[in-house]
Enzyme design. Structure first.
Site, short mmCIF file in Angstrom:
data_model
loop_
_atom_site.label_atom_id
_atom_site.label_comp_id
_atom_site.label_asym_id
_atom_site.label_seq_id
_atom_site.Cartn_x
_atom_site.Cartn_y
_atom_site.Cartn_z
N LYS A 101 63.13 -83.08 -19.32
CA LYS A 101 62.58 -84.58 -19.80
C LYS A 101 63.18 -85.24 -20.85
O LYS A 101 63.42 -86.14 -21.24
CB LYS A 101 60.91 -84.15 -19.89
CG LYS A 101 60.20 -85.35 -20.45
CD LYS A 101 60.02 -85.28 -21.98
CE LYS A 101 58.69 -86.56 -22.21
NZ LYS A 101 58.49 -86.43 -23.64
N ARG A 123 60.53 -76.14 -33.96
CA ARG A 123 61.59 -77.39 -33.71
C ARG A 123 62.58 -77.38 -34.80
O ARG A 123 63.78 -77.86 -34.49
CB ARG A 123 60.75 -78.74 -33.81
CG ARG A 123 59.59 -78.77 -32.50
CD ARG A 123 58.95 -79.98 -32.93
NE ARG A 123 57.64 -79.96 -32.26
CZ ARG A 123 56.47 -79.54 -32.51
NH1 ARG A 123 56.37 -78.78 -33.71
NH2 ARG A 123 55.40 -79.42 -31.82
N GLN A 171 52.23 -77.74 -6.80
CA GLN A 171 52.71 -77.33 -8.10
C GLN A 171 51.55 -77.60 -8.98
O GLN A 171 51.04 -78.76 -8.98
CB GLN A 171 54.22 -77.51 -8.68
CG GLN A 171 55.13 -76.93 -7.83
CD GLN A 171 55.69 -77.90 -6.87
OE1 GLN A 171 55.21 -78.82 -6.28
NE2 GLN A 171 56.99 -77.82 -7.09
N ASP A 207 56.77 -86.27 -17.58
CA ASP A 207 56.05 -85.39 -18.19
C ASP A 207 54.72 -85.37 -17.61
O ASP A 207 54.54 -85.90 -16.40
CB ASP A 207 55.93 -85.73 -19.69
CG ASP A 207 55.33 -87.16 -20.01
OD1 ASP A 207 54.86 -87.77 -19.01
OD2 ASP A 207 55.32 -87.35 -21.06
N ASN A 264 55.46 -80.76 -26.97
CA ASN A 264 54.00 -80.51 -27.45
C ASN A 264 53.54 -81.12 -28.66
O ASN A 264 52.96 -80.66 -29.49
CB ASN A 264 53.79 -78.92 -27.77
CG ASN A 264 54.25 -77.99 -26.54
OD1 ASN A 264 54.04 -78.29 -25.51
ND2 ASN A 264 55.09 -76.94 -26.88
N GLN A 306 59.17 -97.48 -15.26
CA GLN A 306 58.71 -96.52 -15.61
C GLN A 306 58.15 -96.76 -16.72
O GLN A 306 56.82 -96.49 -17.17
CB GLN A 306 59.32 -94.92 -15.36
CG GLN A 306 58.38 -94.04 -15.78
CD GLN A 306 58.74 -93.42 -17.27
OE1 GLN A 306 59.22 -94.07 -18.06
NE2 GLN A 306 58.30 -92.09 -17.63
N HIS A 355 51.85 -86.77 -18.05
CA HIS A 355 51.33 -88.21 -17.99
C HIS A 355 52.06 -89.12 -17.03
O HIS A 355 51.17 -89.37 -16.15
CB HIS A 355 51.69 -88.96 -19.40
CG HIS A 355 51.12 -90.08 -19.60
ND1 HIS A 355 49.66 -90.17 -19.99
CD2 HIS A 355 51.45 -91.43 -19.63
CE1 HIS A 355 49.16 -91.53 -20.22
NE2 HIS A 355 50.35 -92.04 -19.90
N PRO A 397 62.25 -90.36 -16.94
CA PRO A 397 61.68 -89.11 -17.69
C PRO A 397 60.25 -88.75 -17.13
O PRO A 397 59.42 -89.56 -17.01
CB PRO A 397 61.31 -89.29 -19.02
CG PRO A 397 62.41 -90.44 -19.29
CD PRO A 397 62.58 -91.38 -18.08
N ARG A 441 52.05 -87.98 -34.48
CA ARG A 441 52.42 -87.17 -35.15
C ARG A 441 54.20 -86.69 -35.24
O ARG A 441 54.83 -86.70 -36.14
CB ARG A 441 52.14 -85.71 -34.65
CG ARG A 441 52.30 -84.54 -35.41
CD ARG A 441 51.48 -83.36 -35.00
NE ARG A 441 51.64 -82.09 -35.91
CZ ARG A 441 52.46 -80.95 -35.40
NH1 ARG A 441 53.16 -81.16 -34.48
NH2 ARG A 441 52.83 -80.05 -36.52
#
Length: 387
Positions: A259, A215, A297, A278, A160, A324, A280, A276, A165
């Site tokens: 992921k 985290r 889904q 996600d 998240n 990818q 995106h 991976p 960040r």
């Protein structure tokens, strides 16, 4: 190899066409969070327990490694230099070093220069018309081979989160728990913390105080689990087992889902087939490849993750994860201006590899007796604070 010396400082370089590696893409697309563009075209970061500055020309990758005993000399030299655009000429006929240095071997391993990227791009372009459309613009998005510990614990921080960040969090993690390596223009560079340090019981509280939130617990618990149940060499050993086994092993750790496990497999454990997924990447699959999930889904389940990964593995082959990463990079907001601007024939010629790299280098050497490279320069920075 070509060498450039000024005083006690030394640049070295590796013969490498720009289409085989683009620093501005590879170091800024969310694979590693330790690199900063400290001057135009110059990237400074930590890798292998060393602080580096990297830059490149059309045919060479230049690197500078900061030695502890040279730090004060370099800082004084940088402060006295009043010409930020000044350049030093490099004699391309300089004496070659008799063998590869330890630093060069680290760099070759980190960028996986044993992989012929030009041939991979050609293969992906034949298999995939959409990839072929962006290949000229986004050439050289090479996959890094990172230290498994740094890669794993950096990606636990990505939950998240967004790239800028995450960079701040990883930087604070290293400054708080890692060994200081050197100081450049008031910026302190630290090594990544050791597993034993991350596993200490006090780490969770320290990281919560630094803004890591939930985290913090994942980081401390995962480090402790690895040391208590597997040992300090376990992560590196995952390079020697099949992809799915390695991914499942990583998923037993706190804060590691499919992921994150795939990111670690792809970017540090020699699993180029890992893709991976996600939201995106899911959007890329739907928008650019008309991928439709059987059950419609709205969230990424394990099955959807597997289905999208298998779709891309079938399309791109054994290095699907590398392909990818090119599409992921091309879709980042920071690079959207490149997609909107048409590529001229001249630009294509500049980024396209010739059939014979050696002939290309020889041709450029004949045209230019000397190649210029810029000294490392640093913008004034302030320490990152909690967010």
């Amino acid at each position: 190899m070509v060498r450039l010396c000024f005083g006690k400082q030394m640049w070295r370089s590796i013969e490498l066409a720009r289409c085989e590696l683009r620093l501005e893409f590879t170091l800024a697309c969310g694979q590693s969070f330790r690199w900063r563009e400290t001057a135009e075209g110059h990237w400074t970061g930590v890798m292998g327990g060393r602080v580096w500055t990297l830059t490149q020309t059309d045919t060479r990758l230049w690197y500078y490694v900061y030695k502890h005993q040279q730090d004060s000399t370099h800082r004084k030299w940088a402060e006295e230099d009043s010409e930020p655009e000044a350049k030093y000429e490099v004699d391309v006929k300089a004496e070659a070093l008799p063998c590869r240095s330890e630093e060069e071997e680290l760099l070759r391993d980190y960028f996986q220069l044993n992989v012929n990227f030009e041939e991979l791009y050609k293969d992906w372009g034949k298999r995939d018309p959409h990839f072929n459309e962006i290949a000229d613009i986004f050439s050289g998005v090479r996959m890094l081979r990172q230290d498994p510990t740094e890669c794993l614990f950096s990606f636990i921080c990505t939950s998240n989160n967004h790239i800028s960040r995450i960079q701040g969090m990883v930087e604070r993690l290293c400054q708080s728990l890692g060994t200081e390596l050197c100081l450049l223009d008031e910026t302190s560079y630290h090594d990544f913390p050791a597993l034993s340090t991350l596993a200490e019981s006090s780490v969770e509280v320290r990281l919560r105080d630094l803004g890591f939130g939930y985290r913090a617990k994942f980081l401390q618990q995962s480090a402790k689990t690895i040391l208590d149940s597997h040992g300090s060499h376990w992560l590196g050993g995952l390079r020697n087992i099949p992809y799915l086994e390695a991914r499942d092993a990583l998923r037993t750790l706190s804060g590691v889902g499919t992921k994150v496990a795939d990111c670690v497999c792809l970017m540090s454990l020699d699993k180029p087939e890992a893709v991976p997924i996600d939201t995106h990447v899911w959007q890329i699959a739907k928008r650019d490849y008309n991928f439709v999930s059987n059950n419609g889904q709205k969230t990424i389940t394990d099955k959807l993750h597997r289905d999208i990964g298998d779709f891309f593995r079938k399309l791109w082959g054994p290095y699907a994860g590398w392909a990818q990463s090119v599409l992921f990079c091309s879709d980042l907001k920071k690079f959207q201006n490149l997609r909107k601007t048409p590529v001229t024939k001249e630009q294509k010629r500049e980024i396209k590899c010739e059939a014979d790299d050696n002939e290309m280098v020889q041709c450029k050497v004949k045209k230019e007796e000397k190649i210029k490279t810029q000294r490392p320069r640093y913008k004034k920075t302030t320490k990152l604070t909690g967010t």
